[in-house]
Enzyme design. Structure first.
Site, short mmCIF file in Angstrom:
data_model
loop_
_atom_site.label_atom_id
_atom_site.label_comp_id
_atom_site.label_asym_id
_atom_site.label_seq_id
_atom_site.Cartn_x
_atom_site.Cartn_y
_atom_site.Cartn_z
N SER A 150 3.48 5.41 0.66
CA SER A 150 3.73 4.64 1.31
C SER A 150 4.68 4.69 2.51
CB SER A 150 3.09 3.61 1.77
OG SER A 150 3.14 2.74 3.74
N TYR A 192 3.37 -5.87 -0.93
CA TYR A 192 2.86 -4.56 -0.82
C TYR A 192 4.00 -3.47 -0.62
CZ TYR A 192 0.60 -0.39 0.86
OH TYR A 192 0.49 0.52 1.32
#
Length: 259
Positions: A139, A152
């Site tokens: 990401s 995360y």
């Protein structure tokens, strides 16, 4: 010769579903992994109806410690070898880490890091033997500290670092290794993470089908990283222009005001 397959985790929704469609459309037989068997069966039927090779469906919860063993056993029972590993499965959790469920955050580490690492290493001999490839879904969050989604962001920093290192180790064996670093993508991920998309999502978002297409082309071209969308491509460059403390504060203000 033993039949070769592309193993795709998190194939029941979002980018994972689109990656399965893209690989299948290019003649790959896919092995689909996710928790929701009904969705995997529906996707397998769709791929077969479109003329693709019948997928192998492996319902499996990657948060479980024996997930890798289950996947390996299912592939062995089907008499196939892995040519490409696509570690797409992952989830996020929005909110202050100290206030969120600790067990769920540890489960996030199990899926986003442990399972990805297990499958990358477990099938590395297959990838070398078949001169295949490894695609790990990271990401743009992997380039940043992430107050408001601390665990995360940290897991995606691991994915970025680990994949780049695996690229260096596997390159002499002719194995392609690519990390996919998308920005906001409209999918079930956001709802599960528990936040509402904001202005940044509207500006930076790329649809899952486009992300999957770019990821496939990038892997086949053996690109180090694929960052879908013009806005995402400039983020790593912009980060070099500001002190880490400034980035930390800016991300924190953006993330924490979403609730």
């Amino acid at each position: 010769m033993t039949e070769r397959v592309t193993l795709i985790t998190g194939a029941s929704a979002g980018i994972g579903t689109e990656l399965a469609r893209v690989f299948a459309s290019h003649g790959h037989r896919v092995a689909l992994v996710a928790r929701r068997a009904d969705r995997l069966e529906a996707l397998a039927a769709e791929i077969t109806a479109a003329g693709g090779a019948a997928p192998i469906v492996i319902p499996c919860d990657l948060a479980q410690p024996d997930a890798g063993d289950q996947i390996a056993a299912a592939l062995a029972a089907s008499g196939v070898e892995v040519e490409y590993v696509v570690n797409n499965a992952g989830f996020g959790l929005f909110g202050r880490a100290v206030q969120r469920d600790r067990a769920v955050q540890l489960e996030m580490i199990a899926v986003n890091i442990r399972a990805l690492t297990d499958l990358s290493l477990r099938f590395s001999d297959h990838l070398i033997r078949n001169r295949g490839g490894l695609l790990n879904v990271g990401s743009i969050a992997g380039f940043l500290p992430g107050p408001g989604m601390a665990v995360y962001y940290a897991t995606k920093a691991y994915v970025l670092s680990f994949t780049e290192a695996m690229r260096a180790e596997l390159a002499p064996h002719g194995v392609r290794v690519t990390v996919l670093c998308p920005g906001p993508v409209p999918s079930e991920f956001q709802a599960r993470a528990g936040f509402r998309p904001g202005f940044d999502s509207a500006v930076l978002k790329v649809l899952p089908a486009a992300v999957a297409q770019q990821a496939y082309r990038g892997l086949m071209a053996n690109k180090r990283a694929v960052m879908p969308g013009l806005g995402i491509k400039i983020v790593p460059f912009l980060l070099r222009l500001f002190p880490r403390s400034f980035i930390l504060g800016a991300v924190g203000r953006l993330q924490l005001r979403r609730r």
